[in-house]
Design a protein around this motif. Structure first.
Motif, PDB file in Angstrom:
ATOM      1  N   ILE A 282     -85.505  17.440  82.254  1.00 34.86           N
ATOM      2  CA  ILE A 282     -85.409  17.198  80.687  1.00 34.86           C
ATOM      3  C   ILE A 282     -85.719  15.922  79.843  1.00 34.86           C
ATOM      4  O   ILE A 282     -85.433  14.949  80.374  1.00 34.86           O
ATOM      5  CB  ILE A 282     -83.813  17.592  80.432  1.00 34.86           C
TER       6      ILE A 282
ATOM      7  N   HIS B  25     -72.856  16.084  62.055  1.00 36.58           N
ATOM      8  CA  HIS B  25     -73.736  17.387  61.731  1.00 36.58           C
ATOM      9  C   HIS B  25     -73.319  17.579  60.103  1.00 36.58           C
ATOM     10  O   HIS B  25     -74.040  18.418  59.393  1.00 36.58           O
ATOM     11  CB  HIS B  25     -73.147  18.333  62.438  1.00 36.58           C
TER      12      HIS B  25
ATOM     13  N   PHE C 232     -83.837  13.084  81.610  1.00 37.98           N
ATOM     14  CA  PHE C 232     -82.821  13.478  82.847  1.00 37.98           C
ATOM     15  C   PHE C 232     -83.492  14.262  83.824  1.00 37.98           C
ATOM     16  O   PHE C 232     -83.642  15.770  83.393  1.00 37.98           O
ATOM     17  CB  PHE C 232     -81.634  14.113  82.280  1.00 37.98           C
TER      18      PHE C 232
ATOM     19  N   ASP D  62     -80.226  18.483  65.441  1.00 37.15           N
ATOM     20  CA  ASP D  62     -79.511  19.807  65.877  1.00 37.15           C
ATOM     21  C   ASP D  62     -78.951  19.570  67.238  1.00 37.15           C
ATOM     22  O   ASP D  62     -79.139  18.378  67.904  1.00 37.15           O
ATOM     23  CB  ASP D  62     -80.754  20.964  66.101  1.00 37.15           C
ATOM     24  N   ASN D  63     -78.216  20.307  67.508  1.00 36.28           N
ATOM     25  CA  ASN D  63     -77.589  20.167  68.904  1.00 36.28           C
ATOM     26  C   ASN D  63     -78.631  20.207  70.165  1.00 36.28           C
ATOM     27  O   ASN D  63     -79.777  20.609  70.195  1.00 36.28           O
ATOM     28  CB  ASN D  63     -76.877  21.415  69.489  1.00 36.28           C
ATOM     29  N   GLY D  64     -78.528  19.031  71.027  1.00 38.18           N
ATOM     30  CA  GLY D  64     -79.381  18.880  71.936  1.00 38.18           C
ATOM     31  C   GLY D  64     -80.584  17.760  71.546  1.00 38.18           C
ATOM     32  O   GLY D  64     -81.489  17.674  72.160  1.00 38.18           O
ATOM     33  N   ALA D  65     -80.381  17.459  70.305  1.00 38.64           N
ATOM     34  CA  ALA D  65     -81.759  16.696  69.821  1.00 38.64           C
ATOM     35  C   ALA D  65     -82.033  15.574  70.367  1.00 38.64           C
ATOM     36  O   ALA D  65     -82.933  14.892  70.592  1.00 38.64           O
ATOM     37  CB  ALA D  65     -81.518  16.648  68.344  1.00 38.64           C
ATOM     38  N   GLY D  66     -80.754  14.723  70.946  1.00 42.13           N
ATOM     39  CA  GLY D  66     -80.894  13.459  71.659  1.00 42.13           C
ATOM     40  C   GLY D  66     -79.987  12.490  71.180  1.00 42.13           C
ATOM     41  O   GLY D  66     -80.252  11.299  71.424  1.00 42.13           O
ATOM     42  N   LYS D  67     -79.138  12.785  70.049  1.00 41.33           N
ATOM     43  CA  LYS D  67     -78.448  11.694  69.390  1.00 41.33           C
ATOM     44  C   LYS D  67     -77.581  10.917  70.264  1.00 41.33           C
ATOM     45  O   LYS D  67     -77.284   9.796  70.241  1.00 41.33           O
ATOM     46  CB  LYS D  67     -77.589  12.516  68.198  1.00 41.33           C
ATOM     47  N   SER D  68     -76.608  11.592  70.892  1.00 40.86           N
ATOM     48  CA  SER D  68     -75.609  11.041  71.784  1.00 40.86           C
ATOM     49  C   SER D  68     -76.400  10.347  72.936  1.00 40.86           C
ATOM     50  O   SER D  68     -76.039   9.149  73.103  1.00 40.86           O
ATOM     51  CB  SER D  68     -74.587  12.008  72.513  1.00 40.86           C
TER      52      SER D  68
ATOM     53  N   ALA E  22     -85.007  13.885  76.974  1.00 42.82           N
ATOM     54  CA  ALA E  22     -84.075  13.942  76.133  1.00 42.82           C
ATOM     55  C   ALA E  22     -84.700  13.231  74.881  1.00 42.82           C
ATOM     56  O   ALA E  22     -84.244  13.293  73.748  1.00 42.82           O
ATOM     57  CB  ALA E  22     -82.724  13.458  76.464  1.00 42.82           C
TER      58      ALA E  22
ATOM     59  N   GLU F 119     -70.287  11.608  65.947  1.00 38.77           N
ATOM     60  CA  GLU F 119     -69.261  12.743  65.421  1.00 38.77           C
ATOM     61  C   GLU F 119     -68.055  12.360  65.196  1.00 38.77           C
ATOM     62  O   GLU F 119     -67.103  13.327  65.562  1.00 38.77           O
ATOM     63  CB  GLU F 119     -69.538  13.961  66.417  1.00 38.77           C
TER      64      GLU F 119
HETATM   65  N1  LIG Z   1     -76.081  13.065  81.574  1.00 41.50           N
HETATM   66  C1  LIG Z   1     -77.111  14.196  81.097  1.00 41.50           C
HETATM   67  N2  LIG Z   1     -77.942  14.840  82.318  1.00 41.50           N
HETATM   68  C2  LIG Z   1     -78.704  15.692  82.056  1.00 41.50           C
HETATM   69  N3  LIG Z   1     -79.122  16.046  80.817  1.00 41.50           N
HETATM   70  C3  LIG Z   1     -78.553  15.430  79.929  1.00 41.50           C
HETATM   71  C4  LIG Z   1     -77.365  14.548  80.122  1.00 41.50           C
HETATM   72  N4  LIG Z   1     -77.125  14.259  78.890  1.00 41.50           N
HETATM   73  C5  LIG Z   1     -77.885  14.779  77.882  1.00 41.50           C
HETATM   74  N5  LIG Z   1     -78.744  15.642  78.526  1.00 41.50           N
HETATM   75  C6  LIG Z   1     -79.824  16.416  77.760  1.00 41.50           C
HETATM   76  O1  LIG Z   1     -80.302  15.560  76.897  1.00 41.50           O
HETATM   77  C7  LIG Z   1     -80.434  16.341  75.686  1.00 41.50           C
HETATM   78  C8  LIG Z   1     -80.020  15.551  74.450  1.00 41.50           C
HETATM   79  O2  LIG Z   1     -78.440  15.848  74.627  1.00 41.50           O
HETATM   80  P1  LIG Z   1     -77.684  15.067  73.745  1.00 41.50           P
HETATM   81  O3  LIG Z   1     -76.217  15.074  74.045  1.00 41.50           O
HETATM   82  O4  LIG Z   1     -78.212  13.635  73.565  1.00 41.50           O
HETATM   83  O5  LIG Z   1     -77.623  15.770  72.275  1.00 41.50           O
HETATM   84  P2  LIG Z   1     -76.865  15.732  70.965  1.00 41.50           P
HETATM   85  O6  LIG Z   1     -77.955  15.303  69.905  1.00 41.50           O
HETATM   86  O7  LIG Z   1     -76.027  14.651  70.966  1.00 41.50           O
HETATM   87  O8  LIG Z   1     -76.321  16.964  70.613  1.00 41.50           O
HETATM   88  P3  LIG Z   1     -75.043  17.449  69.963  1.00 41.50           P
HETATM   89  O9  LIG Z   1     -75.200  17.503  68.804  1.00 41.50           O
HETATM   90  O10 LIG Z   1     -74.559  18.728  70.918  1.00 41.50           O
HETATM   91  O11 LIG Z   1     -73.859  16.576  70.333  1.00 41.50           O
HETATM   92  C9  LIG Z   1     -79.899  17.695  75.753  1.00 41.50           C
HETATM   93  O12 LIG Z   1     -81.079  18.797  76.346  1.00 41.50           O
HETATM   94  C10 LIG Z   1     -79.007  17.726  77.119  1.00 41.50           C
HETATM   95  O13 LIG Z   1     -78.749  18.772  77.914  1.00 41.50           O
END
Ligand SMILES: Nc1ncnc2c1ncn2[C@@H]1O[C@H](COP(=O)(O)OP(=O)(O)OP(=O)(O)O)[C@@H](O)[C@H]1O
Ligand SMILES: [Mg+2]
Lengths: 340, 246
Positions: free
Chosen positions: B16, B201, B13, B37-43, B18, B169
């Motif tokens: 970033i 988590h 992104f 972890d939070n922000g690892a890229g799972k979602s 991801a 989640e």
């Molecule tokens: N639409 C977006 N635009 C910009 N950056 C994004 C976007 N979606 C996610 N990111 C960034 O990509 C990285 C991964 O985000 P993601 O939501 O996949 O994490 P996650 O593993 O699901 O975390 P969590 O456990 O907090 O849900 C993060 O740094 C997030 O800030």
């Protein structure tokens, strides 16, 4: 949830599924439209007792006819509000529709053709509103505020800001349509009943209606299920414009003349009727019955002030209080639900 | 044969990064725990699979066919259903209406097509029963517990005879009793040969239902192993970076 809602032991899953959370009665008591209806009924009853002018057939005829126009437009407004939007341009759209009708009939065109053109002009206003709101994502408040000014200006330009009071060969027919009555019921009231039934049917029984509620509550979720959110929004604003257009045609017939200040600040009473009737300005909630009852309550208040010899300047104070009361009622209920 | 295969998926992104070159495969009836972890890229990863985002790089295969989704609806047509982190339900509608939203059942009424609430309620009741959930079709979602909402979101996925269900989640923010319910829902899906990717988590939940665990750290895959060959301690180490890779 009510306190009886806490986990129970169920003999089987089916028992659990059949178990009804709310009794029919408590569901009714929870409806804002029900309380507004009670308020309007009490007001009518009190007026009937206190004055000997309220419960006369002539006065009741007038009251029902007067609120019919606001109520018809409120039907469309309720749909818009349910979808999470707002339409401030309805008063001007009504005026534009009436003016297009008046000019065409004045030029000698038949009623049916002029009415079609009038409603088409209203629909065009709705289409422009909807396209700007859905595709350019301009907030509904801004788009329809602009349109409020634009549509009325269009009516002024078309008529050169003159009053039209001659409607050509079909004049009698038009006056009958808007000002006449059948079976002792004023035609605008008959139109209101038919349109209310239609709107109620559309909201409750069609996919379109369900989708309107869905985008009002969670637009993103609705989009993810594949609902055509943009097209739906356009249809919602066209629906509101359609009702304003129909009301414009009827009101032209009732008044027997059209001026460019027709429907001025009508949007306020219309929004008030919807909100008093339980439509939630945050979207996702509203009923046809509620908006009609809300419009009726506003007119009864107005009528009672006249009959009781109180200055009509007080009308705004009453309507305003009712709007705030209605929203406060909703807030209190939400707070109570949260605290459970 | 695998139902889903990802090859070298990357996503950025703007600046970033991801996801970076993540590869993955999934068998029918397999439950994959996706941790990090939070922000690892799972979602981000599941949203790419579900067609919400397009990968910056890499390929997605469903069965043997390479896919390039432009919209979530295309992914759904390929048998992929997703339960979003925030569930994406409409609070003001009933459970049954939510289950059928966008694909309502109708019947004819004179010249009109009207909503067939009877059939939808009955079908939703049947789905909830299959999922062994105490959810009433006619209740408003607004009045439901977190576990029941999960059931509604999962029941949605059962309508389309999905092959792959992605869950972001599903056990966050619900009570212990409801967590057990949701885990049972997942077992029920597995039982019906549906592949599941479960983001969580909560270590105990993943170890309770997953066959395999994949760990992401800062957008990279650092581990991918059967549950029987790892431990919560090892996974924790992988998530935090105390263990580099496994
Ligand atoms: N639409 C977006 N635009 C910009 N950056 C994004 C976007 N979606 C996610 N990111 C960034 O990509 C990285 C991964 O985000 P993601 O939501 O996949 O994490 P996650 O593993 O699901 O975390 P969590 O456990 O907090 O849900 C993060 O740094 C997030 O800030
Ligand atoms: Mg996430």
């Amino acid at each position: 949830m009510t306190s009886e809602d806490k986990p129970k032991e169920f003999a089987s899953l089916d028992d659990a599924i059949d178990w009804q959370t709310h009794s029919y009665f408590s569901r009714i008591l929870n409806k804002q439209s029900f309380w507004v209806f009670i308020a309007a009924a009490i007001a009518c009853l009190a007026l009937a007792i206190v004055t000997d002018t309220f419960a006369t057939p002539q006065n009741l005829f007038n009251v029902t006819r007067n609120f019919a126009f606001v109520a018809i437009v409120a039907l469309g407004m309720t749909v818009v509000i349910i979808s999470g939007g707002i339409d401030l341009s309805v008063g001007s759209t009504l005026c534009l529709s009436a003016m297009v009708l008046a000019i065409l009939m004045n030029a000698g065109n038949p009623l049916w053709l002029s009415a079609l053109a009038a409603i088409a002009s209203a629909l065009l206003v709705g289409l422009v509103n909807g396209l700007l709101i859905a595709y350019l994502r301009i907030p509904p408040f801004v788009v329809t505020l602009g349109m409020l000014s634009l549509a009325r200006s269009a009516a002024m330009v078309l008529s050169n800001n003159k009053m039209v009071f001659q409607f050509g060969p079909d004049e009698k027919l038009l006056f009958w349509l808007g000002g006449g009555s059948s079976f002792g019921i004023a035609h605008p009231v008959i139109a209101l009943v038919l349109l209310a039934l239609l709107t109620g049917f559309m909201l409750k029984w069609t996919r379109w209606g369900t989708h309107v509620f869905a985008i009002g509550s969670n637009e993103r979720a609705a989009g993810l299920t594949g609902i055509n959110v943009l097209g739906l929004k356009v249809s919602v604003y066209m629906c509101s414009a359609f009702f304003a257009g129909v009301a414009g045609v009827l009101e032209a017939g009732w008044l027997g003349g059209v001026t460019t200040n027709l429907g001025q600040s009508m949007e306020l009473s219309v929004i008030a009727a919807s909100v008093i009737g339980g439509a939630n300005l945050m979207g996702g909630a509203g009923t046809v019955f509620g908006s009609v009852v809300g419009a009726a309550l506003i007119e009864v208040i107005r009528n009672s002030l006249i009959l009781l010899g109180i200055s009509t300047f007080w009308q705004g104070a009453f309507v305003g209080s009712f709007i705030i009361l209605a929203v406060a009622f909703d807030r209190l209920r939400a707070l109570r639900d949260e605290s459970r | 044969m695998s139902v889903l295969r990802l090859e070298w998926i990357s996503k950025h992104f703007g600046a970033i990064q991801a996801l970076e070159e993540v590869s993955l495969s999934l068998e029918p009836g397999e439950v994959l725990g996706l941790m990090g972890d939070n922000g690892a890229g799972k979602s981000t990863l599941v949203k790419i699979i579900a067609g919400n985002y397009r990968p910056s790089d890499g390929r997605i295969y469903i069965g043997d066919v390479q896919k390039d989704f432009h919209h979530p609806i295309e992914a759904r047509e390929s048998g992929i259903e997703i339960v979003y982190q925030d569930l994406a339900l409409c609070d003001n509608l009933t459970a049954a209406t939510n289950v059928f939203l966008g694909r309502e059942l109708t019947r004819s009424f004179g010249p009109f097509r009207v909503m067939d609430f009877g059939s939808m309620n009955a079908a939703a009741a049947k789905l909830f029963k299959e999922l062994k959930s105490e959810t009433r079709p006619k209740d408003l979602v607004r009045d439901m517990s977190g576990g029941q909402r999960q059931a509604v979101a999962i029941a949605r996925t059962r309508l389309a005879s999905a092959k792959i269900v992605l869950m972001d989640e599903p056990t966050a923010a619900i009570s212990v009793r409801q967590v057990a319910e949701v885990l049972n829902l997942i077992r029920e899906l597995k039982h019906q040969q549906i592949a599941v990717i479960l983001i969580s988590h909560r270590m105990p939940d993943v170890f309770a239902v997953a066959d395999r665990i994949t760990v992401l750290r800062r957008g990279r895959k650092v581990a991918d192993k059967p549950v029987s060959e790892t431990t919560p301690e090892e996974v924790t180490g992988l998530i935090t970076g105390a263990i580099q890779a496994a």
